[in-house]
Design an enzyme around this catalytic site. Sequence first.
Site, PDB file in Angstrom:
ATOM      1  CD  GLU A  35      -6.303   5.157   0.204  1.00 14.66           C
ATOM      2  OE1 GLU A  35      -5.311   5.750   0.664  1.00 14.66           O
ATOM      3  OE2 GLU A  35      -6.767   4.122   0.718  1.00 14.66           O
ATOM      4  CG  HIS A  93      -1.944   1.026   1.290  1.00 10.91           C
ATOM      5  ND1 HIS A  93      -3.224   0.821   0.849  1.00 10.91           N
ATOM      6  CD2 HIS A  93      -1.904   2.306   1.721  1.00 10.91           C
ATOM      7  CE1 HIS A  93      -3.940   1.930   1.011  1.00 10.91           C
ATOM      8  NE2 HIS A  93      -3.153   2.850   1.544  1.00 10.91           N
ATOM      9  CD  GLU A  94       1.483   3.437   3.669  1.00  7.89           C
ATOM     10  OE1 GLU A  94       1.779   4.559   3.210  1.00  7.89           O
ATOM     11  OE2 GLU A  94       0.355   3.178   4.138  1.00  7.89           O
TER      12      GLU A  94
END
Lengths: 497, 497
Positions: free
Chosen positions: B293, B263-264
């Site tokens: 996002e 995700h990061e």
Amino acid sequence: MTPYVQLEQEFRRLHAFRGALAVLRWDAAVTMPRASADVRGDQLAALETECHALLSSPRLTRLIERAEASRQGLADWQQANLREMRRERDHAIATPPSLVARLARETARAEALWLDARERNDFSVLAPQLDEVVKLTRNRAAMLGQHLGLDPYDALADEFTPGLRSREITELFATLSRRLPTLVNEALDRQLEGPAITVEGRFTPARQRALCVEVMRAVGFPFDRGRFDEAGRAFTEGVPGDIRVTTRFDPRDPFSGLLGALHETGQALYDLGLPKEWRDQPVGQDRGMALEESQSLLLEMIIGRSREFVAYLRPLLLKHYGVDGPGWSEENLYRRLNTVVRGPIRMDADELTYQAHIIVRYELEQRLLSGELPVRNLPEAWNELMDRRLGICPASDNDGCLQDIHWAQGSFGYFPSYGIGAVVAAQLWEGLREEQVGVSQEIIRGEFGSVIGWLRENVHALGAKMEVPDLVKHATGKPLHAGPYLRYLERKYLLDG
Amino acid sequence: MTPYVQLEQEFRRLHAFRGALAVLRWDAAVTMPRASADVRGDQLAALETECHALLSSPRLTRLIERAEASRQGLADWQQANLREMRRERDHAIATPPSLVARLARETARAEALWLDARERNDFSVLAPQLDEVVKLTRNRAAMLGQHLGLDPYDALADEFTPGLRSREITELFATLSRRLPTLVNEALDRQLEGPAITVEGRFTPARQRALCVEVMRAVGFPFDRGRFDEAGRAFTEGVPGDIRVTTRFDPRDPFSGLLGALHETGQALYDLGLPKEWRDQPVGQDRGMALEESQSLLLEMIIGRSREFVAYLRPLLLKHYGVDGPGWSEENLYRRLNTVVRGPIRMDADELTYQAHIIVRYELEQRLLSGELPVRNLPEAWNELMDRRLGICPASDNDGCLQDIHWAQGSFGYFPSYGIGAVVAAQLWEGLREEQVGVSQEIIRGEFGSVIGWLRENVHALGAKMEVPDLVKHATGKPLHAGPYLRYLERKYLLDG
């Protein structure tokens, strides 16, 4: 709000910026990704510019002048704070921005050429550029001196040993130079009677670190308000309340990492003991390089290499390194940690010969700045003086006047603070032992409360309230003098502790 | 120097300060000593004040106005940069300092009361204080709206999804709300046919880290310009050129640490792909929360939980965790990573049910801000809406309207960006796959060059040049719409990938 209170606000901001700078520098040395130096450079430059703008703003000068006009209404800590505010402001504005920029450019070039010269082991590669730096520094010193009302060299040294003048430094170093050469000879003779056995092995960073942490805890390093990391070199960074110590671990050397950590812990404990209520003001900062060095040397050299400390340390070495044998006896460890070697390199020098390296630099940098010694003649002057002060003739420029980068960086007036630091450390130690008679036994037991407590009360808690000579006198009851230092060395190296 | 060039200088300074802030925040979360938060607070506050002073100075406003007057002489990137400069300045000055200070005070109180309320599982403990925060935020939104020429709610959301208005968001969410409830039902039915076997074991942080590093390297995370650390939560911090990713390792969960890291990494690669020549200017920054996002979800959800990725990942799991057996088959891993569970907690929600949590918050925060929904009635409204949108009735306030801290912090207009991010991710993915037909095979081989290359060219390299809707249209050729997202979910959860 009075001008003085407004000044406190401004310096609170300055302190926060400097704290941010400290974290950025620490990060750059310890945690920053390898290729991110360009980004970091922009951040450091922006913050440094901001600090300089704050100190050199006309508003700050006006506030200082107005606060000084009503100085009598201030408490003594506030008056000292105001004095330090002016000192910071004077140092900041004395050098005009055009000269700051030229110095930045020319020292950057000199640093690069210093590396080239080192590679070719040839001072003449650096000489013309160093000459530029010396000339610019001479200008800077003259302007700074005018602002501070000091001789040019004193103005430079004031940044590192505030309040101590070259007249006093010269006298101190002269006293040392009269005694040290024979003392080194005597110590070397004596050493022949009982040389140290070398200890060999591989000492992993993890084990060295565990040893360091145990010792640092015992000494009082607060791990909840500080960090301890491995880095390319030993240094201390941060602000009181967030102090970060590093050391370098050499797997073949069981001691250098620990001694580096002790050195830095000395400075860290100084920072942590500074007066809390003045934490974000100039008067709440440490009293400069020489005092910092005194705290480092007191812990690393005087305590960390004492018989008492070795008695405390030996079981820890055995535990963490899993070693034993004659090399690890108390006697041999003590000899190993206090071996005297007459060598050409300052960074490798032991406690006893180190001072000669400093005195040589002190004499030479004054002659360079005054113009009496042309830069191109530095190698001969260096070698001649090294021979006179230490009986060493460097075999090449790299072993001689090319070994330190300081002058290429424009750093003059800095070297003596190393030597003064050692003298101050010994004088504090003598004063401390007169009042705390049980310290020897405590150190053997790994207890450092009396030592650190005394330093906290008599040195750390004073912050920058006094000038260096006043602080030493306040702490020990006597003016700064060479006696305790020479007595300490004689007792240790001639009478065996 | 033209006004525009002077503006670039000012924003370069701002960028350096923000970069310093990023390092300070990262350090506070990862490396700072436990008890040093007070010192850090002063540093952060001083730098944030400096940033705000820079943006709100009359000089900056004058420069912007003068630059806008001669806008026609600027290249299109410069014009976009000027637009973003004004946006930043408008956001900074719209809220008067007195209201900023009140909001800081009241949200700090609300955060503390939120913790109390959580402990007692009782929203009424927080309600009166949250009411204060809502009222102040309503004022802030009105003023911000006036400055930006937007409706109050749009003005708040503009910070996170620049250029997208609530009219469009509402329409998008309405389309989703028509389809998602039945889609969840159908997916749950289908899931009963082949439930996942749970995998058990202890997965040490060291092993999880090694797995993450191997995957991140394959995806293209540049370890020489970024860091990867363990922390209390997964986050990305830093600036392009020095990007730092963290994740949290749960020794009982072999996947959560990796998925957090993915995700990061999605966000980090976005930051690293931003246009280098605009690195220190507003137009060179990311296009806000929703776009960030989208990059995170594309990597973590769409790619990271695909059959192709599982095929690539399985041998790495076996290698790093030393596991095997039916739980570690490709089929079971795929099911395990894509299990749908209808639950009350947003943070625990899977990809398919997550959007309903967002839509509920979006509807409620608009009604709170408009005053239509009194704060004290929030629990009933929450539970009623959760039932309607997801068929869930939270058993208590902690499982309901007390689960997120956002509103207590005064963060309104932020939630929709999570949902928009998912929609954007799917639309980008559809566009990407139309142009890069070989990506499935590449992912199976652990090759991500085409994926990241496409994103870099069509999203990352645009920085903040366009508003969100324009950027999506530019990248995919179509306006932002819900079609690709619903198609993606239907294919995955009803047709099995």
